[in-house]
Design an enzyme around this catalytic site. Sequence first.
Site, PDB file in Angstrom:
ATOM      1  N   HIS A   1      41.562  36.648  39.655  1.00 11.49           N
ATOM      2  CA  HIS A   1      41.692  35.636  38.613  1.00 11.49           C
ATOM      3  C   HIS A   1      42.943  34.795  38.855  1.00 11.49           C
ATOM      4  CE1 HIS A   1      38.962  37.375  35.181  1.00 11.49           C
ATOM      5  NE2 HIS A   1      38.321  37.222  36.322  1.00 11.49           N
TER       6      HIS A   1
ATOM      7  N   GLU B   1      45.442  34.215  36.967  1.00 16.09           N
ATOM      8  CA  GLU B   1      46.699  34.830  36.516  1.00 16.09           C
ATOM      9  C   GLU B   1      47.168  35.921  37.480  1.00 16.09           C
ATOM     10  OE1 GLU B   1      43.882  34.384  34.808  1.00 16.09           O
ATOM     11  OE2 GLU B   1      44.223  34.418  32.637  1.00 16.09           O
TER      12      GLU B   1
ATOM     13  N   CYS C   1      42.095  37.308  30.002  1.00 16.50           N
ATOM     14  CA  CYS C   1      41.116  38.374  29.766  1.00 16.50           C
ATOM     15  C   CYS C   1      41.851  39.715  29.653  1.00 16.50           C
ATOM     16  CB  CYS C   1      40.119  38.395  30.929  1.00 16.50           C
ATOM     17  SG  CYS C   1      40.770  39.175  32.429  1.00 16.50           S
TER      18      CYS C   1
END
Lengths: 171, 171
Positions: A72, A74, A102
Site C-alpha cells: 500500500h 502508506e 486501512c
Amino acid sequence: MKSEPPPPCPFEPMRPSELVRDDAYFMQHAFNQALKAWAENEVPIGAVIVHEGVIIGRGYNRVEGLNDPTAHAETLAITAATQTVGDWRLTGTTLYVTKEPCPMCSGAILLSRVDRVVHALADPKMGCLGGAASLHELPRINHRIAVTVGVLEAECKALIQSYFQLKRADG
Amino acid sequence: MKSEPPPPCPFEPMRPSELVRDDAYFMQHAFNQALKAWAENEVPIGAVIVHEGVIIGRGYNRVEGLNDPTAHAETLAITAATQTVGDWRLTGTTLYVTKEPCPMCSGAILLSRVDRVVHALADPKMGCLGGAASLHELPRINHRIAVTVGVLEAECKALIQSYFQLKRADG
C-alpha cells in the site's frame, strides 16, 4: 489484470506552490503519488512522509504490480522514509495520504511512531483511524498519534471515484 | 543495538514429526523461524503460511536488522507466500504465528485473504484478532477468517519471555 492499460486519467498533476508548505501543499504531493498508481492501473492512493518540512518518503499503491497485498501507499512510504533516516522510528514526522489508512496501514503507522497523520477522506468501511475503528485509541497502545481529516477531500475523492467509474465503464 | 550479540538462546530447534502434519507440526516450524529472529537479536516471533499441507512462505521478525517497522514475521511470510504463488490473494491458506498478530499484521492478513490464522499466544495489549481488538469482526469487512488460539502456547510464551528476561539481565 496487470497488463491491461489503465483507463485514461482525466486529472492533471497538481503544482504545489513552494511559498506555503502547509498541509494542502504536502497533500498535493500525495495526490501526485496517487496519479502514479493510476498510471499503473492501480487504485489511485498516494502518500508522503514529511520531517521538518522535507519529504523523506513517498509511496503509491502497487498491490497488483508487485503482487503483494502489503504494498500500500502508506507501507511503501514508511519503508522508504525509514531507509532515508536509517532508523525504523519515524518520530517527529507527519504522514499525508489521500484516503484514511486501512487496518494494516494504521497499524504500520503506529509501529513506526509517526507523530501525525493527515488524510483526505474518511473510509467508514475499512478506515482504522476513526472511520470504521480507532486503532490509535486502543487503551494499552504505547504510542499516540494526532489525526487530521479532510485536507483536499474533494480532489482525492473525485480521483478514487473516477478511477472505479472508468474501470467499470471499460469492463 | 543491531550489532550487539543476542543473549545466548537456551532453546533448541524443534524437530517436527513428518508423520502428522497438524497444527502443532506447522507451529513447530513457526517456532523454528522465531529462533532465527533470536539469533539476529530480534524479538523472537516466527510465522509460516501453509497451502494444502505445504509451507509456501516463511518469515521472522526483522525490524532491527532491516531498519523497517513493517518487517514483522507475518508480513514477511505473506510477501514470501505471494511471491511463491504469483498472486497477492492467499485464498485457501493458513497462517501460523507464535504470537497473536498486531494491528498491522492483522490488517495484512485480512488484505491477503488468508483463510485461517493459528496463533500460539494471545496478546491483550496489541493483538487484533481477539486480544485487544477484533479487526476480523469489523462489520463491513469483505473477508472472513477463522482464528485458532493456543497451539504450542507454553513453548512460544517461554521463548518470548526468556528473550526479554535475558536481554534485561544483559543490559
